[in-house]
Motif scaffolding. Sequence first.
Motif, PDB file in Angstrom:
ATOM      1  N   PHE A  54       3.322 -16.757   3.955  1.00 12.34           N
ATOM      2  CA  PHE A  54       2.223 -16.147   3.052  1.00 12.34           C
ATOM      3  C   PHE A  54       1.737 -14.796   3.504  1.00 12.34           C
ATOM      4  CE2 PHE A  54      -2.780 -16.374   2.487  1.00 12.34           C
ATOM      5  CZ  PHE A  54      -1.972 -16.471   1.213  1.00 12.34           C
ATOM      6  N   ASP A  55       1.404 -14.490   5.123  1.00 15.79           N
ATOM      7  CA  ASP A  55       1.035 -13.632   6.273  1.00 15.79           C
ATOM      8  C   ASP A  55       1.518 -12.643   5.330  1.00 15.79           C
ATOM      9  OD1 ASP A  55      -0.835 -14.741   6.495  1.00 15.79           O
ATOM     10  OD2 ASP A  55       0.009 -15.350   9.043  1.00 15.79           O
ATOM     11  N   THR A  56       2.627 -12.260   4.827  1.00 16.26           N
ATOM     12  CA  THR A  56       3.699 -11.400   4.402  1.00 16.26           C
ATOM     13  C   THR A  56       3.085 -10.289   3.435  1.00 16.26           C
ATOM     14  OG1 THR A  56       5.453 -11.561   6.280  1.00 16.26           O
ATOM     15  CG2 THR A  56       5.996 -10.330   4.454  1.00 16.26           C
ATOM     16  N   LEU A  57       3.191 -11.179   2.484  1.00 16.86           N
ATOM     17  CA  LEU A  57       3.554 -11.350   1.052  1.00 16.86           C
ATOM     18  C   LEU A  57       1.746 -10.686   0.987  1.00 16.86           C
ATOM     19  CD1 LEU A  57       5.145 -14.501  -0.802  1.00 16.86           C
ATOM     20  CD2 LEU A  57       5.813 -12.481  -0.444  1.00 16.86           C
ATOM     21  N   SER A  58       0.869 -11.623   1.867  1.00 14.13           N
ATOM     22  CA  SER A  58      -0.213 -11.030   1.869  1.00 14.13           C
ATOM     23  C   SER A  58      -0.449  -9.783   1.940  1.00 14.13           C
ATOM     24  CB  SER A  58      -1.546 -12.005   2.323  1.00 14.13           C
ATOM     25  OG  SER A  58      -2.444 -11.694   2.538  1.00 14.13           O
ATOM     26  N   ALA A  59      -0.114  -9.773   3.115  1.00 13.87           N
ATOM     27  CA  ALA A  59      -0.141  -7.927   3.424  1.00 13.87           C
ATOM     28  C   ALA A  59       0.578  -7.122   2.091  1.00 13.87           C
ATOM     29  CB  ALA A  59       0.455  -7.708   5.242  1.00 13.87           C
ATOM     30  N   ALA A  60       1.762  -7.160   1.626  1.00 10.74           N
ATOM     31  CA  ALA A  60       2.504  -6.672   1.188  1.00 10.74           C
ATOM     32  C   ALA A  60       0.920  -6.359   0.106  1.00 10.74           C
ATOM     33  CB  ALA A  60       2.760  -7.125   0.728  1.00 10.74           C
ATOM     34  N   GLN A  61       0.435  -7.598  -0.356  1.00  7.95           N
ATOM     35  CA  GLN A  61      -0.138  -7.328  -1.964  1.00  7.95           C
ATOM     36  C   GLN A  61      -1.641  -6.594  -1.733  1.00  7.95           C
ATOM     37  OE1 GLN A  61      -0.106 -11.446  -1.900  1.00  7.95           O
ATOM     38  NE2 GLN A  61       1.253 -11.416  -3.382  1.00  7.95           N
ATOM     39  N   LEU A  62      -1.829  -6.246  -0.530  1.00  6.72           N
ATOM     40  CA  LEU A  62      -3.768  -6.377  -0.336  1.00  6.72           C
ATOM     41  C   LEU A  62      -3.777  -4.819   0.017  1.00  6.72           C
ATOM     42  CD1 LEU A  62      -5.354  -8.896   1.947  1.00  6.72           C
ATOM     43  CD2 LEU A  62      -5.988  -8.810  -0.367  1.00  6.72           C
ATOM     44  N   SER A  63      -2.155  -4.530   0.219  1.00  6.52           N
ATOM     45  CA  SER A  63      -1.701  -3.126   1.072  1.00  6.52           C
ATOM     46  C   SER A  63      -2.036  -2.459  -1.100  1.00  6.52           C
ATOM     47  CB  SER A  63      -0.594  -2.701   1.555  1.00  6.52           C
ATOM     48  OG  SER A  63       0.854  -2.477   0.655  1.00  6.52           O
ATOM     49  N   LEU A  64      -1.420  -3.000  -1.593  1.00 12.96           N
ATOM     50  CA  LEU A  64      -1.394  -2.277  -2.633  1.00 12.96           C
ATOM     51  C   LEU A  64      -2.755  -1.739  -3.162  1.00 12.96           C
ATOM     52  CD1 LEU A  64       0.766  -4.169  -4.981  1.00 12.96           C
ATOM     53  CD2 LEU A  64       1.594  -2.518  -3.835  1.00 12.96           C
ATOM     54  N   LEU A  65      -3.720  -2.365  -2.768  1.00 14.88           N
ATOM     55  CA  LEU A  65      -5.315  -2.172  -3.553  1.00 14.88           C
ATOM     56  C   LEU A  65      -5.623  -1.372  -2.563  1.00 14.88           C
ATOM     57  CD1 LEU A  65      -7.194  -5.898  -3.607  1.00 14.88           C
ATOM     58  CD2 LEU A  65      -5.833  -3.607  -6.128  1.00 14.88           C
ATOM     59  N   ASP A  66      -5.273  -1.037  -0.884  1.00 12.58           N
ATOM     60  CA  ASP A  66      -5.836   0.032  -0.235  1.00 12.58           C
ATOM     61  C   ASP A  66      -5.276   1.090  -0.403  1.00 12.58           C
ATOM     62  OD1 ASP A  66      -7.765  -2.127   1.192  1.00 12.58           O
ATOM     63  OD2 ASP A  66      -5.661  -2.537   2.304  1.00 12.58           O
ATOM     64  N   ARG A  67      -3.941   1.507  -0.994  1.00  9.15           N
ATOM     65  CA  ARG A  67      -3.573   2.671  -1.078  1.00  9.15           C
ATOM     66  C   ARG A  67      -3.720   2.582  -2.519  1.00  9.15           C
ATOM     67  NH1 ARG A  67       2.754   1.503   0.128  1.00  9.15           N
ATOM     68  NH2 ARG A  67       2.233   0.059  -1.667  1.00  9.15           N
ATOM     69  N   ARG A  68      -3.418   2.326  -3.552  1.00 10.07           N
ATOM     70  CA  ARG A  68      -4.274   2.549  -5.286  1.00 10.07           C
ATOM     71  C   ARG A  68      -5.218   3.771  -4.934  1.00 10.07           C
ATOM     72  NH1 ARG A  68      -0.101   2.697  -8.655  1.00 10.07           N
ATOM     73  NH2 ARG A  68      -2.062   2.468 -10.235  1.00 10.07           N
ATOM     74  N   PRO A  69      -5.637   4.843  -5.695  1.00 13.95           N
ATOM     75  CA  PRO A  69      -6.556   5.694  -6.336  1.00 13.95           C
ATOM     76  C   PRO A  69      -7.350   4.625  -6.603  1.00 13.95           C
ATOM     77  CG  PRO A  69      -4.573   6.392  -7.563  1.00 13.95           C
ATOM     78  CD  PRO A  69      -4.340   4.540  -6.465  1.00 13.95           C
ATOM     79  N   VAL A  70      -8.375   5.328  -6.341  1.00 13.45           N
ATOM     80  CA  VAL A  70     -10.096   3.718  -7.333  1.00 13.45           C
ATOM     81  C   VAL A  70     -10.293   5.181  -8.840  1.00 13.45           C
ATOM     82  CG1 VAL A  70     -12.527   3.724  -7.052  1.00 13.45           C
ATOM     83  CG2 VAL A  70     -10.958   3.642  -5.131  1.00 13.45           C
ATOM     84  N   ARG A  71     -10.228   3.989  -9.472  1.00 13.12           N
ATOM     85  CA  ARG A  71     -10.363   4.634 -11.174  1.00 13.12           C
ATOM     86  C   ARG A  71     -11.742   4.720 -11.117  1.00 13.12           C
ATOM     87  NH1 ARG A  71      -8.599   1.287 -16.107  1.00 13.12           N
ATOM     88  NH2 ARG A  71      -6.522   2.000 -15.301  1.00 13.12           N
TER      89      ARG A  71
END
Length: 211
Positions: A188-205
């Motif tokens: 869970f923690d590994t998948l959670s970190a990967a999913q949240l990193s998408l929001l952290d890395r994606r540019p803000v629209r």
Amino acid sequence: MLKKVPKQARSEHMVACILAGATRVLDAVPLAEATTNHIAEVAGVSIGSLYQYFGSKEAIAHCLLHQHLEQTVGLLREIRIASRGCPVEERMRLSFLEVLRDHRSHPMLHLNLTAVTQREDFPPSQLKQVVGRMIDEIALGLAEEHPEADPDEIRVCATLRHQSSMLLAHAALDRRRFGQDSLVMDYFDTLSAAQLSLLDRRPVRRAPQSS
């Protein structure tokens, strides 16, 4: 589902007793081995009273599944509200831990409820609607932590979070392979970190500037 909706307190109590009895039965034996007679006996009602509201054990199981899904939506909402101010990773972990404990405590019941969704007579729209509300709750929590993130990105992340959480919770029913909570939580923690990193890395629209 219900053949008729209870409109009086006595009828509501009767249905609640039947569902409580069915929960106990389906937490002990597979749905294929359960009988309406046994459910009525455990519920403390007559078989005639049971058939007033439910046409079969499968109908009872459908109602139990709906009840369980609604309770999960409520759980996600309660934890989201109560945990405001905590890091998003901790908030998501709290929700999943509650779901995991429930699956660990009632493995046969959850196996039966999962089997219900795979039956040909199960309406997929029912599941889709409630799952959508679960994803809504997860998305709200993510949006509170990432207020400037694109709503579509939030929705994708919330959907991935729900899908991976349900896969892990159901995998945890197999104690031979996932017998330790620490192993499940590592996934869970590994998948959670990967999913949240998408929001952290994606540019803000951002909205276009008006001229």
